[in-house]
Design an enzyme around this catalytic site. Structure first.
Site, short mmCIF file in Angstrom:
data_model
loop_
_atom_site.label_atom_id
_atom_site.label_comp_id
_atom_site.label_asym_id
_atom_site.label_seq_id
_atom_site.Cartn_x
_atom_site.Cartn_y
_atom_site.Cartn_z
N GLU A 224 0.84 -1.00 -0.02
CA GLU A 224 -0.05 -0.09 -0.07
C GLU A 224 0.78 1.39 0.17
OE1 GLU A 224 -2.69 -0.37 3.28
OE2 GLU A 224 -3.57 -2.24 2.68
N GLU B 263 -6.23 -10.65 -0.67
CA GLU B 263 -6.81 -10.58 0.81
C GLU B 263 -8.40 -10.61 0.17
OE1 GLU B 263 -5.58 -7.22 2.65
OE2 GLU B 263 -3.28 -7.55 2.02
#
Length: 406
Positions: A179, A289
């Site tokens: 991220e 995820e």
């Protein structure tokens, strides 16, 4: 001719052989297991002896995010039956595993690795560098002041060499950097303004992390991992980062698309576009995820609708209604239909948590922010998201069958 006359003329031995053949054929074609299960509108039998990993053995590994606790309770059997890959949910993140200089909490991470190895399950490492759940000590010197770029990168190298080195040969892939791309609609701002970015005065830490990871374990597959990878603005930012890493000869193998999705997001076209861009660079893809929440975004209050400081109550929890269930089934089916079409590029699909009994989304205060899966200090207002293929009793949902019946 009278039928009785026909039977009188048939040799008794031949008749017995015919009867034996009919009985034998009936036995051989009768299922030896319990009754098959069906769902409305689907005439295909459900094989309850196969797990997700078995249905997808000719496509890609199917993984799940786990905690050390989930290995010693009812989840354990479900993990072994359904999955052939695991990802530590929190126990290898920088803050939890390396809370202070020279101190490492190995127990939970070791337990997960030992469990996976003993059951011949692949392991994805998550993660080596992130702005969340970070080791705060890394950014400060002995006087509590910000460290220099050189010292921060040295600490990052030491951390990666220690963690990736410990599990060398056991962890086949790492989310190296997590991220690092800015999530706003500002197309001029590519990178997140994190401690890493600010102290390094740019994105040099990303390239450094990949190089350190490759040096620590040359055989591990290395991934850049992010959420909202399908949204057009962020998708293009990630694409620019990837092109830069490749141009700079950084050792990167692929992209992790987190896939924290909603009932209507992403669209099929957005998902295909994101896959096409990444694979055009010669990179592999892992969906790292995956979960599909049933919760709808809360509407933003109109300007002036609430006084400053006023509490905005979350929308009521609708529960897992048939309407929401149907939309979730359709979204899961859409996603896996596309996954199978891109099987030569996709090297793993991992669900984030085992069942609806527990999901990191249940702790998100009713909000629908992407990313930061299982981040510490999230608001603890329970609002069920029902995002997975197994219900609160760890039973297969209808969405499960939409994924495996193809």
């Amino acid at each position: 001719m009278d039928p009785s006359t026909i039977f009188k003329n048939i040799d008794r031995g031949l008749l017995l052989l015919i009867i034996a053949f009919i009985v034998s054929s009936f036995i051989q074609n009768t299922p030896k297991k319990g009754p098959a299960l069906f769902i409305a509108g689907n005439t295909k039998a459900h094989n309850t002896d196969k797990g997700l990993k078995d249905y997808y053995k000719n496509y890609f590994p199917i993984g799940v995010a786990v905690s050390a606790a989930s290995l010693h309770g009812p989840d354990s059997a479900l993990i072994v039956k359904e999955f052939n890959s695991v990802t530590p949910e929190n126990d290898m993140k920088m803050g939890p595993i390396n809370p202070s200089e020279g101190v490492y909490n190995w127990k939970n991470a070791d337990d997960i690795v030992d469990f996976a190895v003993s059951h011949h399950i692949k392991i994805r490492g998550h993660n080596l560098c992130w702005h969340n759940q970070e080791a705060i000590w890394m950014f400060k010197d002995t006087n509590g002041k910000p460290v220099t770029k050189e010292l921060l990168l040295q600490r990052l190298k030491d951390h990666i060499f220690t963690v990736a080195g410990r599990y060398k040969g056991k962890i086949y892939a790492w989310d190296v950097v997590n991220e690092a791309v800015d999530d706003s609609d500002d197309t001029t701002q590519i990178y997140r303004k994190s401690n890493w970015y600010n102290i390094c005065n740019g994105p040099d830490f990303i390239e450094a992390a990949f190089k350190y990871a490759h040096e620590a374990d040359p055989h591990a597959r290395l991934y850049y991992n992010d959420y909202n990878s399908e949204h057009p603005v962020k998708r293009e930012k990630i694409f620019k980062l990837l092109k830069k890493l490749i141009a700079d000869h950084v050792p990167i193998d692929g992209v992790g698309m987190q896939a924290h999705w909603k009932l209507n997001d992403p669209s099929p076209d957005e998902l295909r576009k994101a896959l096409d861009e990444v694979t055009s660079l010669g990179l592999k893809v892992q969906f790292t995820e995956l979960d599909i929440t049933i919760r709808l975004p809360q509407p933003k209050p109109a300007t002036g609708a609430a006084a400053p400081g006023a509490t905005i109550l979350p929308t009521p929890d609708p529960g897992y209604t048939p309407e929401l269930e149907a939309k979730q089934i359709a979204q899961y089916k859409m996603a896996f239909d596309i996954f199978r079409q891109y099987k030569k590029f996709i090297t793993s699909v991992t669900f984030w948590n085992v069942s609806d009994r527990y999901s990191w989304l249940d702790q998100r205060g009713g909000g629908l922010m992407g990313g930061a899966a299982a981040a510490a200090k999230a608001p603890h207002l329970l609002k069920k998201a029902y995002p997975l293929l197994f219900d609160e009793n760890r039973q297969r949902k209808k969405a499960y069958w939409s994924v495996v019946n193809f």
